[in-house]
Design a protein around this motif. Sequence first.
Motif, mmCIF file in Angstrom:
data_model
loop_
_atom_site.group_PDB
_atom_site.id
_atom_site.type_symbol
_atom_site.label_atom_id
_atom_site.label_comp_id
_atom_site.label_asym_id
_atom_site.label_seq_id
_atom_site.Cartn_x
_atom_site.Cartn_y
_atom_site.Cartn_z
ATOM 1 N N VAL A 1 63.030 51.900 109.682
ATOM 2 C CA VAL A 1 63.240 52.740 108.502
ATOM 3 C C VAL A 1 64.291 53.798 108.786
ATOM 4 O O VAL A 1 64.233 54.491 109.812
ATOM 5 C CB VAL A 1 61.912 53.398 108.065
ATOM 6 C CG1 VAL A 1 62.113 54.256 106.827
ATOM 7 C CG2 VAL A 1 60.865 52.332 107.797
ATOM 8 N N ARG B 1 62.382 48.043 100.947
ATOM 9 C CA ARG B 1 63.511 47.415 101.623
ATOM 10 C C ARG B 1 64.451 46.783 100.604
ATOM 11 O O ARG B 1 64.013 46.146 99.648
ATOM 12 C CB ARG B 1 62.996 46.339 102.577
ATOM 13 C CG ARG B 1 64.074 45.643 103.394
ATOM 14 C CD ARG B 1 63.411 44.870 104.524
ATOM 15 N NE ARG B 1 64.398 44.167 105.320
ATOM 16 C CZ ARG B 1 64.662 42.870 105.190
ATOM 17 N NH1 ARG B 1 64.012 42.161 104.298
ATOM 18 N NH2 ARG B 1 65.561 42.295 105.955
ATOM 19 N N SER C 1 65.882 49.854 104.952
ATOM 20 C CA SER C 1 64.508 50.220 104.597
ATOM 21 C C SER C 1 64.365 51.733 104.569
ATOM 22 O O SER C 1 64.961 52.436 105.396
ATOM 23 C CB SER C 1 63.510 49.630 105.600
ATOM 24 O OG SER C 1 63.524 48.218 105.569
ATOM 25 N N VAL C 2 63.567 52.236 103.611
ATOM 26 C CA VAL C 2 63.370 53.671 103.457
ATOM 27 C C VAL C 2 61.911 53.956 103.128
ATOM 28 O O VAL C 2 61.165 53.069 102.700
ATOM 29 C CB VAL C 2 64.246 54.249 102.318
ATOM 30 C CG1 VAL C 2 65.718 54.036 102.595
ATOM 31 C CG2 VAL C 2 63.854 53.656 100.963
ATOM 32 N N VAL D 1 57.034 51.852 102.603
ATOM 33 C CA VAL D 1 58.368 51.438 103.020
ATOM 34 C C VAL D 1 58.919 50.452 101.986
ATOM 35 O O VAL D 1 58.267 49.478 101.629
ATOM 36 C CB VAL D 1 58.336 50.776 104.412
ATOM 37 C CG1 VAL D 1 59.728 50.253 104.781
ATOM 38 C CG2 VAL D 1 57.859 51.774 105.454
#
Length: 309
Positions: free
Chosen positions: A131, A158, A146-147, A156
């Motif tokens: 992430v 993506r 990804s965040v 998360v």
Amino acid sequence: MITLRSDVQRPLYVGEIDGNFSDLDGRLRDIETRGLLGIALADVSWDAVGEEVTFSYEDGQTYGPIELPASMFKARGDWVIGTPYEARDLVTVSGSSYVARGDHVAGAFADDLLAGKWQVVAAAGKDPFAVSGPFNALKVYSLGDSVFYAAAGFAVQRVVYVPTGGLPAGTLPGARDPATGFPHWLPVTEPSRAFDIAVDNNGKLTAGQNILNRLTGVPYKLPANLAGSTFNLPFSAPSADMTFRITRLNAAGSGGQIGTVLFKAGSTVGTATLTETAFAAGDLLLVNAPDVASAQTTGAQFVIVARAS
């Protein structure tokens, strides 16, 4: 017929009141006997591009357009040449996953990919859990990025689809490409469960007084800068800055300060500074009052939002 006092400009007579009840009773009995008269559906129209449906009725009313939920991807297993594929079919090729961008019969995969018939969803060897940080509306994200997305409970998310020309900055998780209907993002993890840790007191705090001593049972995390938490002084603002200390100690008593809550002079709302911190079973979470006693600490109320690991 119903007789209203506003119509006759006087109190209603007993007979008029009884007549109103009789009228209502008759109407209700009529409904019970015949039922309500419905309005027939005249037409249902479907917009295949926008995936929207509109309902039209015989009285001229319309409801819609209503956006229908689109299916995500349909798993088809390993890609096979000569197979008819439909938009959103998901296949596997050499350890990578691809989704069909439209209906077609599979030719040579390399040729179909070059022709834009497939979109990579997961590239072999790329970690979806790497992430980059919280979602940033000003950043341009690339395929596979990804965040953490706060609006989805810090799950998360993506990037799985990037249209020709790139993914515009500010494209939120949950958004779909208007041309294909493909989602730009997919969730990789479930949202973490949030819960509150309340800190409150009724009297003036002494210098450095401990106001929270919480033993950890189920492991959890405190998010960066205690996002979502609130810190308030209900009675009066301080005349000078004052800082509460937040500390983590492990079961052996080791640890130290992990953050602060600062009340600026003249403000009754505090701001936290804290690096994301994990708490294991047996750890202690401590909150201590400022090192200088102040009457403005009376009734200090904190609600710390934590998230289960």
